[in-house]
Design a protein around this motif. Structure first.
Motif, PDB file in Angstrom:
ATOM      1  N   ASN A 156       9.261  -7.157  -5.650  1.00 44.36           N
ATOM      2  CA  ASN A 156       8.339  -7.438  -4.692  1.00 44.36           C
ATOM      3  C   ASN A 156       8.169  -8.786  -4.751  1.00 44.36           C
ATOM      4  O   ASN A 156       8.191  -9.654  -5.745  1.00 44.36           O
ATOM      5  CB  ASN A 156       6.882  -6.733  -5.427  1.00 44.36           C
ATOM      6  CG  ASN A 156       5.768  -6.778  -4.180  1.00 44.36           C
ATOM      7  OD1 ASN A 156       6.026  -5.946  -3.145  1.00 44.36           O
ATOM      8  ND2 ASN A 156       4.789  -7.762  -4.383  1.00 44.36           N
ATOM      9  N   THR A 198       5.433 -10.790  -4.349  1.00 47.60           N
ATOM     10  CA  THR A 198       4.594 -11.215  -5.069  1.00 47.60           C
ATOM     11  C   THR A 198       4.777 -10.475  -6.568  1.00 47.60           C
ATOM     12  O   THR A 198       4.532  -9.385  -6.674  1.00 47.60           O
ATOM     13  CB  THR A 198       3.201 -10.784  -4.773  1.00 47.60           C
ATOM     14  OG1 THR A 198       2.911 -11.316  -3.342  1.00 47.60           O
ATOM     15  CG2 THR A 198       2.128 -11.374  -5.494  1.00 47.60           C
ATOM     16  N   LYS A 224       2.407  -7.760  -8.671  1.00 45.80           N
ATOM     17  CA  LYS A 224       2.732  -6.494  -8.446  1.00 45.80           C
ATOM     18  C   LYS A 224       3.609  -5.437  -8.910  1.00 45.80           C
ATOM     19  O   LYS A 224       3.343  -4.617  -9.323  1.00 45.80           O
ATOM     20  CB  LYS A 224       2.832  -6.135  -6.737  1.00 45.80           C
ATOM     21  CG  LYS A 224       1.459  -6.168  -6.078  1.00 45.80           C
ATOM     22  CD  LYS A 224       1.557  -5.698  -4.556  1.00 45.80           C
ATOM     23  CE  LYS A 224       0.876  -6.638  -3.621  1.00 45.80           C
ATOM     24  NZ  LYS A 224       1.060  -6.285  -2.098  1.00 45.80           N
ATOM     25  N   LYS A 239       1.248  -4.148  15.919  1.00 47.72           N
ATOM     26  CA  LYS A 239       2.771  -4.508  15.901  1.00 47.72           C
ATOM     27  C   LYS A 239       3.402  -3.276  16.310  1.00 47.72           C
ATOM     28  O   LYS A 239       4.424  -3.295  17.134  1.00 47.72           O
ATOM     29  CB  LYS A 239       3.029  -4.734  14.283  1.00 47.72           C
ATOM     30  CG  LYS A 239       4.659  -4.577  14.194  1.00 47.72           C
ATOM     31  CD  LYS A 239       5.054  -4.275  12.735  1.00 47.72           C
ATOM     32  CE  LYS A 239       4.066  -3.200  11.953  1.00 47.72           C
ATOM     33  NZ  LYS A 239       5.038  -2.188  11.258  1.00 47.72           N
ATOM     34  N   GLY A 285       6.763  -5.331   6.042  1.00 45.67           N
ATOM     35  CA  GLY A 285       5.841  -5.572   7.288  1.00 45.67           C
ATOM     36  C   GLY A 285       6.437  -5.286   8.406  1.00 45.67           C
ATOM     37  O   GLY A 285       6.458  -4.166   9.043  1.00 45.67           O
ATOM     38  N   VAL A 307       0.790  -1.294  -0.085  1.00 46.05           N
ATOM     39  CA  VAL A 307       0.044  -0.209  -0.049  1.00 46.05           C
ATOM     40  C   VAL A 307       0.983   1.311   0.011  1.00 46.05           C
ATOM     41  O   VAL A 307       0.576   2.099  -0.747  1.00 46.05           O
ATOM     42  CB  VAL A 307      -0.695  -0.036   1.232  1.00 46.05           C
ATOM     43  CG1 VAL A 307      -1.453   1.309   1.678  1.00 46.05           C
ATOM     44  CG2 VAL A 307      -2.025  -1.097   1.183  1.00 46.05           C
TER      45      VAL A 307
HETATM   46  P1  NAP Z   1       1.353  -3.977   2.818  1.00 54.52           P
HETATM   47  O1  NAP Z   1       0.383  -3.429   1.999  1.00 54.52           O
HETATM   48  O2  NAP Z   1       0.722  -5.143   3.663  1.00 54.52           O
HETATM   49  O3  NAP Z   1       2.749  -4.327   2.053  1.00 54.52           O
HETATM   50  C1  NAP Z   1       3.635  -5.063   2.569  1.00 54.52           C
HETATM   51  C2  NAP Z   1       4.649  -5.223   1.436  1.00 54.52           C
HETATM   52  O4  NAP Z   1       6.126  -5.939   1.957  1.00 54.52           O
HETATM   53  C3  NAP Z   1       4.337  -5.937   0.226  1.00 54.52           C
HETATM   54  O5  NAP Z   1       4.790  -5.589  -0.927  1.00 54.52           O
HETATM   55  C4  NAP Z   1       4.664  -7.244   0.716  1.00 54.52           C
HETATM   56  O6  NAP Z   1       4.935  -8.211  -0.212  1.00 54.52           O
HETATM   57  C5  NAP Z   1       6.007  -6.986   1.449  1.00 54.52           C
HETATM   58  N1  NAP Z   1       6.702  -8.194   2.254  1.00 54.52           N
HETATM   59  C6  NAP Z   1       6.150  -8.448   3.501  1.00 54.52           C
HETATM   60  N2  NAP Z   1       6.782  -9.280   3.976  1.00 54.52           N
HETATM   61  C7  NAP Z   1       7.975  -9.761   3.223  1.00 54.52           C
HETATM   62  C8  NAP Z   1       8.829 -10.563   3.290  1.00 54.52           C
HETATM   63  N3  NAP Z   1       9.055 -11.333   4.191  1.00 54.52           N
HETATM   64  N4  NAP Z   1       9.985 -10.688   2.291  1.00 54.52           N
HETATM   65  C9  NAP Z   1       9.336  -9.878   1.104  1.00 54.52           C
HETATM   66  N5  NAP Z   1       8.578  -8.847   1.025  1.00 54.52           N
HETATM   67  C10 NAP Z   1       7.477  -8.814   2.177  1.00 54.52           C
HETATM   68  O7  NAP Z   1       1.884  -3.070   3.974  1.00 54.52           O
HETATM   69  P2  NAP Z   1       1.941  -1.450   4.142  1.00 54.52           P
HETATM   70  O8  NAP Z   1       0.709  -0.832   4.439  1.00 54.52           O
HETATM   71  O9  NAP Z   1       2.736  -0.861   2.762  1.00 54.52           O
HETATM   72  O10 NAP Z   1       2.879  -0.900   5.283  1.00 54.52           O
HETATM   73  C11 NAP Z   1       4.439  -1.283   4.912  1.00 54.52           C
HETATM   74  C12 NAP Z   1       5.125  -0.708   6.375  1.00 54.52           C
HETATM   75  O11 NAP Z   1       4.647   0.770   6.282  1.00 54.52           O
HETATM   76  C13 NAP Z   1       4.612  -1.318   7.481  1.00 54.52           C
HETATM   77  O12 NAP Z   1       5.718  -1.332   8.372  1.00 54.52           O
HETATM   78  C14 NAP Z   1       3.611  -0.515   8.088  1.00 54.52           C
HETATM   79  O13 NAP Z   1       3.430  -0.563   9.570  1.00 54.52           O
HETATM   80  C15 NAP Z   1       4.234   0.888   7.679  1.00 54.52           C
HETATM   81  N6  NAP Z   1       3.148   2.001   7.537  1.00 54.52           N
HETATM   82  C16 NAP Z   1       1.939   1.557   6.984  1.00 54.52           C
HETATM   83  C17 NAP Z   1       1.008   2.579   6.824  1.00 54.52           C
HETATM   84  C18 NAP Z   1      -0.302   2.460   6.091  1.00 54.52           C
HETATM   85  O14 NAP Z   1      -1.099   3.279   6.236  1.00 54.52           O
HETATM   86  N7  NAP Z   1      -0.593   1.505   5.617  1.00 54.52           N
HETATM   87  C19 NAP Z   1       1.346   3.962   7.280  1.00 54.52           C
HETATM   88  C20 NAP Z   1       2.562   4.222   7.943  1.00 54.52           C
HETATM   89  C21 NAP Z   1       3.374   3.328   8.048  1.00 54.52           C
HETATM   90  P3  NAP Z   1       3.691  -9.204  -0.899  1.00 54.52           P
HETATM   91  O15 NAP Z   1       2.944  -8.095  -1.935  1.00 54.52           O
HETATM   92  O16 NAP Z   1       4.373 -10.304  -1.629  1.00 54.52           O
HETATM   93  O17 NAP Z   1       2.779  -9.386   0.137  1.00 54.52           O
END
Ligand code: NAP
Length: 288
Positions: free
Chosen positions: A30, A32, A35, A239, A66, A10
């Motif tokens: 990525n 997956t 994407k 988390k 993550g 996201v």
């Molecule tokens: P997300 O949509 O769940 O995306 C996570 C990304 O990390 C995906 O590209 C996923 O790949 C990849 N990933 C996860 N585990 C992995 C692994 N073991 N090896 C390789 N790739 C991996 O999360 P997000 O919302 O973008 O958030 C990302 C970070 O920013 C988190 O730490 C979150 O706490 C922080 N954050 C999020 C927000 C928000 O509003 N969403 C705001 C501020 C901070 P796949 O596509 O293959 O699953």
């Protein structure tokens, strides 16, 4: 400047897009693959099939995955970026992770001549899409100065807050503030609705005064209409609060509010709302 972006979730997907649109060469990875393929079609960049391959020959490598384990996976495992990054290049972690991990990576990267910064973000999906994130950074001044043009492409404000780990500590403080604000907003809306006030009129009025907040402005409408299938997931918030509580324990700091709200989020998860937006604290009151 040659940049790699690891993690097109996201947040990462639009952030990598802003880097590309600012004129830099970008290679994405990525887990997956679909994407990454979609990103390459949309932004006309490159993709690689492992983090290490994406990072080879890059000046700056950005990561946004993550949690701590995921960051380790894409940085220090066999396929991780540190296996291919060259001396003098910069690794920036935008994941919300622990300060301990940031310090560990700073040391590990430093041993091979790679500069590391922890740089968690705030501003949500909309902030990432609009290139208007706030970025809290820990690391060295010289590294910050070199990486700033890249970080500027997706942020409205970014600041170096001291040594490695300090970005993550600032993000923990950010999440502590949000926990209190969201619970306050949930209680106020529940109180007002049960007392017969018009929610729209209420928020139009009190948002102009001292109670106004980002959460109030951006979340009251969806809260009033009971919509939570979007936004910043409760699973991610737990988390983040876990990281804050762990750090507080280490420093002998009492955080009664965070403990309480974390327990409320646990209830939301148990009712099936792990992927709901954090504003779903209101659902604890209204769905009963
Ligand atoms: P997300 O949509 O769940 O995306 C996570 C990304 O990390 C995906 O590209 C996923 O790949 C990849 N990933 C996860 N585990 C992995 C692994 N073991 N090896 C390789 N790739 C991996 O999360 P997000 O919302 O973008 O958030 C990302 C970070 O920013 C988190 O730490 C979150 O706490 C922080 N954050 C999020 C927000 C928000 O509003 N969403 C705001 C501020 C901070 P796949 O596509 O293959 O699953």
């Amino acid at each position: 400047m040659k940049v790699a972006f690891i993690g097109l979730g996201v947040m990462g997907y639009p952030m990598a897009g802003h880097v590309k649109n600012s004129g830099m060469e970008v290679c994405v990875y990525n887990r997956t693959t679909e994407k990454a393929q979609r990103w390459v079609e949309e932004y006309e960049g490159h993709m690689a099939l492992s983090p290490a391959k994406a990072a080879a020959d890059c000046d700056v490598v950005l990561v946004c995955v993550g949690n701590d384990d995921d960051v380790r996976q894409v940085t220090t495992s066999e396929d991780g970026v540190l296996n291919s990054m060259r001396e003098g290049s910069i690794l920036v972690d935008h994941t919300t992770a622990s300060a301990a991990l940031a310090r560990e990576l700073y040391q590990k990267a430093g041993k091979q001549g790679v500069q590391f910064m922890d740089a968690p973000v705030s501003g949500g999906q909309a902030g990432a899409e609009n290139g208007a994130l706030t970025v809290m950074i820990g690391g060295d001044q010289v590294t910050y100065d070199s990486a700033k043009p890249v970080i500027d492409s997706y942020s409205k404000f970014n600041k170096l807050l001291g040594a490695a780990g300090n970005g993550q500590l600032a993000k923990a403080a950010n999440q502590i503030c949000i926990a209190g604000v969201v619970e306050g907003l949930a209680e106020a809306l529940n109180f007002a609705m049960k007392a017969g006030l018009n929610g729209e009129d209420l928020i139009e009025t009190i948002s102009k005064g001292a109670a106004g907040s980002w959460q109030m402005e951006n979340r009251y409408q969806t809260m009033l209409s009971d919509e939570y299938e979007f936004g910043f997931a409760v699973d991610w918030m737990r988390k983040d609060l876990g990281i804050a509580l762990e750090e507080a324990k280490r420093n002998g700091v009492d955080m009664p509010l965070v403990n309480m709200v974390d327990g409320f989020y646990e209830e939301v998860q148990a009712s099936g709302g792990g992927r709901w937006d954090t504003s779903s604290l209101l659902a604890r009151y209204t769905k009963n």
